[in-house]
Design a protein around this motif. Structure first.
Motif, PDB file in Angstrom:
ATOM      1  N   ARG A 174      33.844 -38.715  -6.564  1.00  0.00           N
ATOM      2  CA  ARG A 174      34.825 -37.789  -5.987  1.00  0.00           C
ATOM      3  C   ARG A 174      35.273 -38.272  -4.606  1.00  0.00           C
ATOM      4  O   ARG A 174      36.461 -38.214  -4.264  1.00  0.00           O
ATOM      5  CB  ARG A 174      34.227 -36.386  -5.909  1.00  0.00           C
ATOM      6  CG  ARG A 174      34.177 -35.685  -7.266  1.00  0.00           C
ATOM      7  CD  ARG A 174      33.499 -34.342  -7.191  1.00  0.00           C
ATOM      8  NE  ARG A 174      33.725 -33.608  -8.435  1.00  0.00           N
ATOM      9  CZ  ARG A 174      32.861 -32.759  -8.984  1.00  0.00           C
ATOM     10  NH1 ARG A 174      31.680 -32.553  -8.397  1.00  0.00           N
ATOM     11  NH2 ARG A 174      33.146 -32.139 -10.109  1.00  0.00           N
ATOM     12  N   LEU A 230      39.348 -32.016  -5.592  1.00  0.00           N
ATOM     13  CA  LEU A 230      38.239 -32.836  -6.091  1.00  0.00           C
ATOM     14  C   LEU A 230      36.902 -32.108  -5.985  1.00  0.00           C
ATOM     15  O   LEU A 230      35.839 -32.728  -6.046  1.00  0.00           O
ATOM     16  CB  LEU A 230      38.180 -34.156  -5.325  1.00  0.00           C
ATOM     17  CG  LEU A 230      39.318 -35.127  -5.667  1.00  0.00           C
ATOM     18  CD1 LEU A 230      39.411 -36.235  -4.634  1.00  0.00           C
ATOM     19  CD2 LEU A 230      39.122 -35.715  -7.060  1.00  0.00           C
ATOM     20  N   LEU A 262      36.529 -35.205 -12.550  1.00  0.00           N
ATOM     21  CA  LEU A 262      36.326 -35.185 -11.108  1.00  0.00           C
ATOM     22  C   LEU A 262      36.925 -33.942 -10.456  1.00  0.00           C
ATOM     23  O   LEU A 262      36.452 -33.496  -9.405  1.00  0.00           O
ATOM     24  CB  LEU A 262      36.938 -36.439 -10.474  1.00  0.00           C
ATOM     25  CG  LEU A 262      36.223 -37.762 -10.754  1.00  0.00           C
ATOM     26  CD1 LEU A 262      36.944 -38.906 -10.061  1.00  0.00           C
ATOM     27  CD2 LEU A 262      34.776 -37.706 -10.301  1.00  0.00           C
ATOM     28  N   ARG A 263      37.947 -33.370 -11.064  1.00  0.00           N
ATOM     29  CA  ARG A 263      38.622 -32.216 -10.473  1.00  0.00           C
ATOM     30  C   ARG A 263      38.079 -30.879 -10.979  1.00  0.00           C
ATOM     31  O   ARG A 263      38.597 -29.828 -10.639  1.00  0.00           O
ATOM     32  CB  ARG A 263      40.126 -32.300 -10.716  1.00  0.00           C
ATOM     33  CG  ARG A 263      40.732 -33.550 -10.098  1.00  0.00           C
ATOM     34  CD  ARG A 263      42.238 -33.622 -10.243  1.00  0.00           C
ATOM     35  NE  ARG A 263      42.756 -34.830  -9.610  1.00  0.00           N
ATOM     36  CZ  ARG A 263      42.986 -34.968  -8.309  1.00  0.00           C
ATOM     37  NH1 ARG A 263      42.752 -33.949  -7.500  1.00  0.00           N
ATOM     38  NH2 ARG A 263      43.443 -36.109  -7.812  1.00  0.00           N
TER      39      ARG A 263
END
Length: 358
Positions: free
Chosen positions: A275, A299, A236-237
């Motif tokens: 996210r 994110l 997600l990051r």
């Protein structure tokens, strides 16, 4: 020498207990000819609803919603007029949730001239097509995000969608009824324990149905989906993560990947929503003091205004409002706008369901 009285020990003062509050809605405050449309609007985040008969003859119904954090529990009271209601799951941008529906549990009136129906417990994925019809007068429904169970129930989409009302299956129906009865006395601080107990109970009772899955291809698809969810959660990051990298990690073609995620609006839409859910979880943590823009950038949202618009479109409130609700220690349900208009109530219910996260 004078006797000096011994100091009295202080009596501990118990901190006030904050309890969750339900969201209540009734069509009785709506003109009779508009009552069904009011109910239809309320349920629009989940299903497209219609009547087989006349819409203008009144639709006396009410719903109570308990926001438990990890899931939502609702009780709907519906007219005992014998009219058939027909519905289908929302096709556009469906919620990636399961719903567990208990009907004929003895809490509603019987239809005139009809024998008592046996109690039934169904479970369905809101992300998959479904068409239904019923005349039930009282329905208890639990909505839970798929992530609540991790990989424990990976094959639920292809399992038999009815839990038999006997043995361990009957225990699950009894548990839902007991949960509804006890929630008014549950403290907000105890909600995580309630969520965990409910998760474990559902997993234990639905598992026998999953064990009857016999089609190998379905099991393969279910396994791939669970792997995909884990991979998405781990990335997600990463600002460069997208459909291509997910397909490579899974070892599947682009076309197969898109077929897998078609019920959820596509791969990009699914990643985008995960996210936003992660951002909402961070902003709802009163211990997290990270600036909103840093949470967004971490994110993959490079534009602050774009992040704020997407966040509000998904949850119905801004990032700063989510953080404020956490800062003042408001219960989850109390953070939802309590308005009297029909459209506002429908929006609140939709926001609650979209915000659910394990």
């Amino acid at each position: 020498m004078k006797n000096v009285p011994e100091p009295q020990s202080a009596v501990p003062v118990e901190a006030p207990v904050t309890r969750i509050e339900p969201i209540d809605f009734s069509t009785r405050s709506v003109p009779v000819r508009n009552q069904f449309e009011a109910w239809r609007s309320l349920m629009s985040p989940v299903i497209d609803l219609d009547l087989a008969g006349d819409r203008d003859g009144g639709f006396d119904a009410e719903q109570r919603v308990w926001d438990v954090g990890g899931f939502a529990l609702t009780r709907a009271r519906l007219p005992a007029d014998g009219q058939t209601r027909v519905w289908q799951h929302v096709r556009k941008n469906p919620l990636d949730h399961w719903c567990f529906v208990l009907v004929n549990d003895g809490t509603g009136p019987s239809l005139p001239g009809s024998p008592a129906e046996p109690r039934q417990l169904f479970f369905r994925s809101l992300g998959r097509p479904f068409d239904g019809a019923a005349k039930d007068t009282s329905v208890l429904t639990l909505y839970a995000p798929r992530e609540l169970f991790g990989g424990n129930l990976g094959g639920i989409d292809h399992a038999i969608d009815t839990v038999a009302d006997r043995g361990i299956g009957a225990l699950l129906a009894d548990y839902f009824l007991s949960l509804e009865k006890r929630l008014p006395d549950v403290a907000v601080e105890d909600l995580p324990n309630v969520v965990e107990a409910t998760r474990a109970m559902i997993a234990a009772c639905v598992r026998p149905s999953l064990d009857r899955i016999e089609i190998a291809q379905d099991a393969i698809v279910a396994t791939l989906m669970e792997r995909a969810r884990v991979i998405v959660g781990q990335n997600l990051r990463s600002v460069t993560f997208g459909p291509d990298k997910l397909g490579q990690a899974l070892g599947v073609s682009r076309s197969r990947l898109y077929r897998m995620f078609e019920p959820f609006g596509g791969v990009a839409r699914y990643v985008h929503r995960q996210r936003l859910l992660a951002a909402h979880a961070a902003l709802s943590d009163p211990a997290n003091k990270t600036p909103i823009i840093q949470i967004a950038e971490g994110l993959g949202f490079s534009d602050a205004s774009g992040f704020s618009r997407a966040f509000k479109q998904e949850f119905g409130h801004s990032p700063s409002e989510a953080r404020l609700a956490a800062a003042v220690g408001a219960p989850i349900a109390s953070a939802i706008r309590r308005m009297s208009g029909v459209g506002d109530v429908s929006t609140d219910f939709g926001e609650l369901l979209r915000r659910l996260r394990a």
